[in-house]
Enzyme design. Structure first.
Site, PDB file in Angstrom:
ATOM      1  N   LYS A  52       0.836  -1.205   0.000  1.00 43.11           N
ATOM      2  CA  LYS A  52       0.000   0.000   0.000  1.00 43.11           C
ATOM      3  C   LYS A  52       0.868   1.251   0.000  1.00 43.11           C
ATOM      4  CE  LYS A  52      -2.428   1.697   3.701  1.00 43.11           C
ATOM      5  NZ  LYS A  52      -2.501   3.150   3.810  1.00 43.11           N
ATOM      6  N   ASP A  88      -3.963   4.185  -1.642  1.00 42.86           N
ATOM      7  CA  ASP A  88      -4.846   4.650  -0.560  1.00 42.86           C
ATOM      8  C   ASP A  88      -4.832   6.177  -0.508  1.00 42.86           C
ATOM      9  OD1 ASP A  88      -6.315   4.866   1.790  1.00 42.86           O
ATOM     10  OD2 ASP A  88      -4.560   4.479   3.066  1.00 42.86           O
ATOM     11  N   LYS A 104      -7.812   7.969  -0.154  1.00 41.64           N
ATOM     12  CA  LYS A 104      -8.966   8.362   0.685  1.00 41.64           C
ATOM     13  C   LYS A 104      -9.612   9.648   0.190  1.00 41.64           C
ATOM     14  CE  LYS A 104      -7.622   6.206   5.043  1.00 41.64           C
ATOM     15  NZ  LYS A 104      -6.198   5.900   4.758  1.00 41.64           N
ATOM     16  N   HIS A 129     -12.203  12.465  -0.712  1.00 42.56           N
ATOM     17  CA  HIS A 129     -13.404  12.968  -0.020  1.00 42.56           C
ATOM     18  C   HIS A 129     -13.613  14.405  -0.488  1.00 42.56           C
ATOM     19  CE1 HIS A 129     -15.549  13.556   4.155  1.00 42.56           C
ATOM     20  NE2 HIS A 129     -16.341  13.766   3.118  1.00 42.56           N
ATOM     21  N   ASP A 130     -14.489  14.571  -1.474  1.00 41.47           N
ATOM     22  CA  ASP A 130     -14.696  15.913  -2.040  1.00 41.47           C
ATOM     23  C   ASP A 130     -16.059  15.909  -2.736  1.00 41.47           C
ATOM     24  OD1 ASP A 130     -14.244  18.514  -3.172  1.00 41.47           O
ATOM     25  OD2 ASP A 130     -12.096  18.103  -3.214  1.00 41.47           O
ATOM     26  N   THR A 160      -9.949   3.661  11.759  1.00 41.67           N
ATOM     27  CA  THR A 160      -9.616   2.818  12.913  1.00 41.67           C
ATOM     28  C   THR A 160      -8.911   3.601  14.029  1.00 41.67           C
ATOM     29  OG1 THR A 160      -7.579   2.162  11.800  1.00 41.67           O
ATOM     30  CG2 THR A 160      -9.457   0.673  11.593  1.00 41.67           C
ATOM     31  N   ARG A 188       3.238  -0.189  10.593  1.00 42.24           N
ATOM     32  CA  ARG A 188       4.368  -0.093  11.508  1.00 42.24           C
ATOM     33  C   ARG A 188       4.816  -1.405  12.149  1.00 42.24           C
ATOM     34  NH1 ARG A 188       1.557   5.163  13.974  1.00 42.24           N
ATOM     35  NH2 ARG A 188      -0.176   3.928  13.139  1.00 42.24           N
TER      36      ARG A 188
HETATM   37  O1  LIG Z   1      -7.574   3.151   4.421  1.00 41.13           O
HETATM   38  C1  LIG Z   1      -6.681   2.686   5.151  1.00 41.13           C
HETATM   39  O2  LIG Z   1      -5.830   1.931   4.705  1.00 41.13           O
HETATM   40  C2  LIG Z   1      -6.777   2.972   6.593  1.00 41.13           C
HETATM   41  C3  LIG Z   1      -8.047   3.195   7.099  1.00 41.13           C
HETATM   42  C4  LIG Z   1      -8.244   3.233   8.484  1.00 41.13           C
HETATM   43  O3  LIG Z   1      -9.375   3.367   8.978  1.00 41.13           O
HETATM   44  N1  LIG Z   1      -7.161   3.091   9.293  1.00 41.13           N
HETATM   45  C5  LIG Z   1      -5.896   2.924   8.813  1.00 41.13           C
HETATM   46  O4  LIG Z   1      -4.971   2.781   9.617  1.00 41.13           O
HETATM   47  N2  LIG Z   1      -5.677   2.921   7.455  1.00 41.13           N
HETATM   48  C6  LIG Z   1      -4.294   2.822   6.924  1.00 41.13           C
HETATM   49  O5  LIG Z   1      -3.703   1.586   7.317  1.00 41.13           O
HETATM   50  C7  LIG Z   1      -2.325   1.768   7.683  1.00 41.13           C
HETATM   51  C8  LIG Z   1      -2.147   1.288   9.092  1.00 41.13           C
HETATM   52  O6  LIG Z   1      -0.830   1.472   9.477  1.00 41.13           O
HETATM   53  P1  LIG Z   1      -0.260   0.977  10.886  1.00 41.13           P
HETATM   54  O7  LIG Z   1      -1.111   1.603  11.966  1.00 41.13           O
HETATM   55  O8  LIG Z   1       1.148   1.467  10.887  1.00 41.13           O
HETATM   56  O9  LIG Z   1      -0.385  -0.543  10.877  1.00 41.13           O
HETATM   57  C9  LIG Z   1      -1.997   3.243   7.464  1.00 41.13           C
HETATM   58  O10 LIG Z   1      -1.323   3.369   6.225  1.00 41.13           O
HETATM   59  C10 LIG Z   1      -3.350   3.937   7.417  1.00 41.13           C
HETATM   60  O11 LIG Z   1      -3.346   5.013   6.502  1.00 41.13           O
END
Ligand SMILES: O=C(O)c1cc(=O)[nH]c(=O)n1[C@@H]1O[C@H](COP(=O)(O)O)[C@@H](O)[C@H]1O
Length: 236
Positions: A34, A60, A62, A64-65, A123, A214
Site C-alpha cells: 500500500k 490509498d 482516501k 473525499h470531495d 480505525t 508499523r
Molecule cells: O484506508 C486505510 O488503509 C486505513 C483506514 C483506516 O481506517 N485506518 C488505517 O490505519 N488505514 C491505513 O492503514 C495503515 C495502518 O498502518 P499501521 O497503523 O502502521 O499498521 C496506514 O497506512 C493507514 O493510513
C-alpha cells in the site's frame, strides 16, 4: 478455516528508496503493497505509477470531495493500475456513485478496474472522537450506516476495523470486500490506532485483507515480521 485472509503491507514513507527497499524485502511475503498520502505527496504520481508496474498496489488516497472533483481525480489516474483504491464513505451517495462511474469509464475492462473501497470510520477513531464530530451513537451504528450506503452506491468493498466485520457480514453478506487496518500482533504498540485486533482474530472474523504498517516496517526485520503474520493467518 477455508476463507483466506490476505496481507497488505502499508509502506508509509516519503522516500522512494525506502519504499523500494521494503518492497524488495516484503514482496514475496505479502499479497499487496500500500502507498498512501505520504508517499504520493512526497514522491509524486510518476513514482506511484512506476511502483504499480512492479507490484500489486493498494493506492490509498482516501478521496473525499464533491462528486465532480472525486470523479475527475479518479479519471485522471491514467496509467496507474492499482488493485485497490480508497474513497471516504462519508462523502455520501452521490460522490460514491460518481466515483464508480468514473472508474468504469477509466478502466473499461472490468478485470482491470481497481476494487473501489469506501472507508467507513477510521480505525484511529473511537466513540468519543465520533461524538466530537457530531455523530451521536456507537461506532458500530455509524460503520453499519455508512457501509450499507456505500455498497448500495457502487463501492465494491469497505475499510473497517475487525470489530465490525461480523456486523457488516450479517447485513451485507459475503460479497463486499472487507479490508481491515488497525492490526496489531499480540504485544505490539497500538500507536494512534484505537480499534485494534490481532491478525488471528481478524482472520477468524472473516477479513478479506488485513493492512499492516508499523508492526512490519518499524520492525528490526520486516521480512520476519511479515512472515510471522502470514503464519498467523495460515493457522487462524
Ligand atoms: O484506508 C486505510 O488503509 C486505513 C483506514 C483506516 O481506517 N485506518 C488505517 O490505519 N488505514 C491505513 O492503514 C495503515 C495502518 O498502518 P499501521 O497503523 O502502521 O499498521 C496506514 O497506512 C493507514 O493510513
Amino acid at each position: 478455516m477455508s476463507h483466506k485472509t490476505r496481507l497488505i503491507a502499508a509502506l508509509d514513507t516519503q522516500s522512494i528508496q525506502q519504499a523500494n527497499n521494503w518492497a524488495h524485502q516484503l514482496s514475496r511475503h505479502v499479497d499487496a503493497l500500500k502507498l498512501g498520502l505520504e508517499f504520493t505527496y512526497a514522491c509524486g504520481f510518476e513514482a506511484v505509477k512506476e511502483f504499480s508496474q512492479k507490484h500489486p498496489l493498494f493506492l490509498d488516497l482516501k478521496l473525499h470531495d464533491i462528486p465532480n472533483t472525486v470523479a475527475g481525480g479518479l479519471s485522471s489516474l491514467g496509467q496507474i493500475h492499482p488493485k485497490l483504491l480508497t474513497i471516504h464513505a462519508s462523502g455520501g451517495r452521490a460522490m460514491i456513485e460518481r466515483a464508480r462511474e468514473a472508474l468504469e469509464i477509466a478502466y473499461p475492462n472490468s478485470s482491470e478496474r481497481p476494487i473501489l473501497l469506501a472507508v467507513t470510520v477510521l480505525t484511529s477513531m473511537d466513540e468519543n472522537a465520533l461524538h466530537e464530530i457530531g455523530v451521536v451513537g456507537s461506532v458500530d451504528d455509524q460503520v453499519l450506516r455508512l457501509g450499507k450506503m456505500a455498497i448500495s452506491s457502487g463501492a465494491d468493498g469497505l475499510v473497517c476495523s475487525s470489530k465490525e466485520i461480523t456486523l457488516l457480514r450479517q447485513a451485507l453478506g459475503h460479497k463486499p470486500t472487507l479490508v481491515v487496518p488497525g492490526i496489531r500482533p499480540a504485544g505490539s504498540a497500538s500507536d494512534d490506532q484505537k480499534r485494534i485486533m490481532t491478525p488471528t482474530d481478524a482472520a477468524r472474523a472473516g477479513a478479506d485483507w488485513i493492512v499492516v504498517g508499523r508492526p512490519i516496517t518499524r520492525s528490526e526485520n520486516p521480512t520476519a515480521a511479515a512472515r510471522a503474520i502470514q503464519d498467523e493467518l495460515q493457522s487462524a
